[in-house]
Design a protein around this motif. Structure first.
Motif, mmCIF file in Angstrom:
data_model
loop_
_atom_site.group_PDB
_atom_site.id
_atom_site.type_symbol
_atom_site.label_atom_id
_atom_site.label_comp_id
_atom_site.label_asym_id
_atom_site.label_seq_id
_atom_site.Cartn_x
_atom_site.Cartn_y
_atom_site.Cartn_z
ATOM 1 N N MET A 70 -47.209 -30.845 4.876
ATOM 2 C CA MET A 70 -47.486 -30.079 3.653
ATOM 3 C C MET A 70 -48.000 -28.695 4.032
ATOM 4 S SD MET A 70 -49.398 -33.262 1.737
ATOM 5 C CE MET A 70 -49.728 -32.442 0.182
ATOM 6 N N ALA A 71 -47.378 -28.109 5.052
ATOM 7 C CA ALA A 71 -47.866 -26.847 5.624
ATOM 8 C C ALA A 71 -47.393 -25.641 4.832
ATOM 9 C CB ALA A 71 -47.410 -26.738 7.070
ATOM 10 N N GLY A 72 -47.998 -24.495 5.136
ATOM 11 C CA GLY A 72 -47.540 -23.239 4.564
ATOM 12 C C GLY A 72 -48.382 -22.690 3.438
ATOM 13 N N SER A 73 -49.432 -23.415 3.039
ATOM 14 C CA SER A 73 -50.266 -22.966 1.931
ATOM 15 C C SER A 73 -51.523 -22.273 2.456
ATOM 16 C CB SER A 73 -50.681 -24.151 1.055
ATOM 17 O OG SER A 73 -51.637 -23.750 0.096
ATOM 18 N N SER A 74 -51.953 -21.226 1.757
ATOM 19 C CA SER A 74 -53.195 -20.552 2.127
ATOM 20 C C SER A 74 -54.417 -21.413 1.819
ATOM 21 C CB SER A 74 -53.314 -19.207 1.402
ATOM 22 O OG SER A 74 -53.281 -19.370 -0.002
ATOM 23 N N LEU A 75 -54.238 -22.470 1.021
ATOM 24 C CA LEU A 75 -55.368 -23.364 0.728
ATOM 25 C C LEU A 75 -55.715 -24.246 1.915
ATOM 26 C CD1 LEU A 75 -54.863 -24.677 -2.933
ATOM 27 C CD2 LEU A 75 -55.978 -22.595 -2.114
ATOM 28 N N ASP A 78 -54.046 -21.039 7.944
ATOM 29 C CA ASP A 78 -54.795 -19.905 8.486
ATOM 30 C C ASP A 78 -54.718 -18.658 7.612
ATOM 31 O OD1 ASP A 78 -55.510 -21.425 10.700
ATOM 32 O OD2 ASP A 78 -53.729 -20.814 11.839
ATOM 33 N N GLN A 79 -53.801 -18.632 6.655
ATOM 34 C CA GLN A 79 -53.683 -17.470 5.771
ATOM 35 C C GLN A 79 -54.959 -17.279 4.953
ATOM 36 O OE1 GLN A 79 -49.807 -19.337 4.184
ATOM 37 N NE2 GLN A 79 -49.704 -17.218 3.504
ATOM 38 N N ALA A 80 -55.280 -16.047 4.667
ATOM 39 C CA ALA A 80 -56.420 -15.761 3.799
ATOM 40 C C ALA A 80 -56.081 -16.151 2.364
ATOM 41 C CB ALA A 80 -56.767 -14.275 3.864
ATOM 42 N N SER A 93 -48.791 -18.259 -2.589
ATOM 43 C CA SER A 93 -49.201 -18.762 -1.269
ATOM 44 C C SER A 93 -50.178 -19.918 -1.379
ATOM 45 C CB SER A 93 -49.830 -17.632 -0.440
ATOM 46 O OG SER A 93 -51.177 -17.395 -0.815
ATOM 47 N N THR A 94 -50.751 -20.132 -2.576
ATOM 48 C CA THR A 94 -51.696 -21.237 -2.749
ATOM 49 C C THR A 94 -51.006 -22.560 -3.100
ATOM 50 O OG1 THR A 94 -52.079 -20.763 -5.108
ATOM 51 C CG2 THR A 94 -53.499 -19.658 -3.513
ATOM 52 N N VAL A 95 -49.686 -22.531 -3.246
ATOM 53 C CA VAL A 95 -48.941 -23.767 -3.522
ATOM 54 C C VAL A 95 -48.941 -24.644 -2.275
ATOM 55 C CG1 VAL A 95 -46.689 -24.751 -4.079
ATOM 56 C CG2 VAL A 95 -47.474 -22.688 -5.267
ATOM 57 N N VAL A 96 -49.375 -25.886 -2.427
ATOM 58 C CA VAL A 96 -49.304 -26.882 -1.351
ATOM 59 C C VAL A 96 -48.045 -27.702 -1.590
ATOM 60 C CG1 VAL A 96 -50.434 -28.844 -0.220
ATOM 61 C CG2 VAL A 96 -51.819 -26.978 -1.156
ATOM 62 N N PRO A 97 -47.095 -27.717 -0.657
ATOM 63 C CA PRO A 97 -45.808 -28.373 -0.885
ATOM 64 C C PRO A 97 -45.942 -29.823 -1.375
ATOM 65 C CG PRO A 97 -45.716 -27.129 1.140
ATOM 66 C CD PRO A 97 -47.147 -27.084 0.684
ATOM 67 N N HIS A 128 -48.856 -23.237 -15.158
ATOM 68 C CA HIS A 128 -47.401 -23.369 -15.227
ATOM 69 C C HIS A 128 -46.678 -22.253 -14.478
ATOM 70 C CE1 HIS A 128 -47.642 -25.906 -19.192
ATOM 71 N NE2 HIS A 128 -48.216 -26.492 -18.162
ATOM 72 N N HIS A 129 -47.241 -21.054 -14.502
ATOM 73 C CA HIS A 129 -46.540 -19.905 -13.918
ATOM 74 C C HIS A 129 -46.380 -20.056 -12.404
ATOM 75 C CE1 HIS A 129 -45.201 -15.775 -13.400
ATOM 76 N NE2 HIS A 129 -46.116 -15.603 -12.465
ATOM 77 N N ILE A 130 -47.431 -20.490 -11.720
ATOM 78 C CA ILE A 130 -47.439 -20.539 -10.262
ATOM 79 C C ILE A 130 -47.067 -21.904 -9.709
ATOM 80 C CG2 ILE A 130 -48.951 -20.382 -8.221
ATOM 81 C CD1 ILE A 130 -48.122 -17.685 -9.311
ATOM 82 N N TYR A 131 -47.513 -22.976 -10.372
ATOM 83 C CA TYR A 131 -47.399 -24.305 -9.786
ATOM 84 C C TYR A 131 -46.335 -25.154 -10.490
ATOM 85 C CZ TYR A 131 -51.818 -22.822 -7.783
ATOM 86 O OH TYR A 131 -52.793 -22.112 -7.119
ATOM 87 N N PRO A 132 -45.170 -25.340 -9.864
ATOM 88 C CA PRO A 132 -44.113 -26.150 -10.483
ATOM 89 C C PRO A 132 -44.553 -27.574 -10.785
ATOM 90 C CG PRO A 132 -43.232 -24.888 -8.634
ATOM 91 C CD PRO A 132 -44.717 -24.755 -8.575
#
Length: 220
Positions: A70-75, A78-80, A93-97, A128-132
């Motif tokens: 579930m990688a790739g999220s700033s939450l 290492d991303q800010a 960037s805060t979406v966790v797959p 709704h806008h950011i998180y599918p």
């Protein structure tokens, strides 16, 4: 005996309100929280404190071992944590797959084991806008699967699916809830940052309702 219900309880504003909504519906509540490696794991401490105070059974499930899937999220990475409003594209960037599908699947399994007929979940219109995986299409599809995935049908209950953060807050105010017992900020520091998307949305909700947010924020 009141009907059993599992509440997916992060410790944030929305799930805190959902938790109390379920109690108001005379449900026998079983709370479940997840440690998925989120930077704001402080929310789990807050959730545990609330459940202890209400004498609600509370499971905290550690799923950090699947973080690499579930990688790739700033939450979690290492991303800010981005600053700004949820409407900004950088908030993606805060979406966790696949996070909510994973969490709901485990909550449904817990409900089946308890012979509970419902899983309460705090999806709302502001996400709704950011998180599918907070949108009505996802919730409706997941609910349909939940009803046929086991011998026991489990309904996913989303009382605030079409509500704004301000409307959720209004519901909580009507229940005399103390939002000092919540954590919203995506940064897990001592005080809320006031700059991330989660903080922006929360502060806007309190301003909209003309009430003061009881949380302490870092100097702006």
């Amino acid at each position: 005996m009141n009907p059993k219900a599992v509440v997916v309880y992060s410790g944030g504003m929305d799930s805190y309100t959902v938790l109390h909504h379920a109690l108001k519906q005379n449900r026998q509540v079983f709370a479940i929280s997840f440690n998925y490696g989120q930077k704001h794991s402080k929310e789990l401490i807050v959730a545990a404190e609330v459940c202890r105070s209400l004498n609600i059974p509370h499971k905290v499930v550690d799923i950090t071992s699947i973080n690499s899937l579930m990688a790739g999220s700033s939450l979690t990475g290492d991303q800010a944590i981005p600053e700004g409003h949820y409407e900004s594209d950088n908030m993606k960037s805060t979406v966790v797959p696949n996070r909510n599908m994973v969490l709901l699947s485990m909550a449904i399994a817990y409900a089946v084991s308890l012979e509970a007929g419902e899983v309460y979940y705090g999806a709302h219109a502001g996400d709704h806008h950011i998180y599918p995986d907070c949108r009505p299409e996802f919730v409706n599809a997941m609910n349909a699967v939940s009803k046929i995935a086991n011998y026991q049908s489990v309904e996913i209950v989303t009382p605030f699916l079409h509500s704004s953060k301000g409307e959720i807050l209004a519901s909580g105010i009507a229940m005399n809830l103390d939002y000092n017992h919540t954590w919203t900020c995506y940064n897990g520091r001592e005080q809320a940052c006031g700059k991330c998307g989660a903080c922006h949305e929360r502060l806007e909700a309190f301003a909209e309702k003309g009430v003061t947010d009881p949380l302490c924020y870092e100097a702006q």
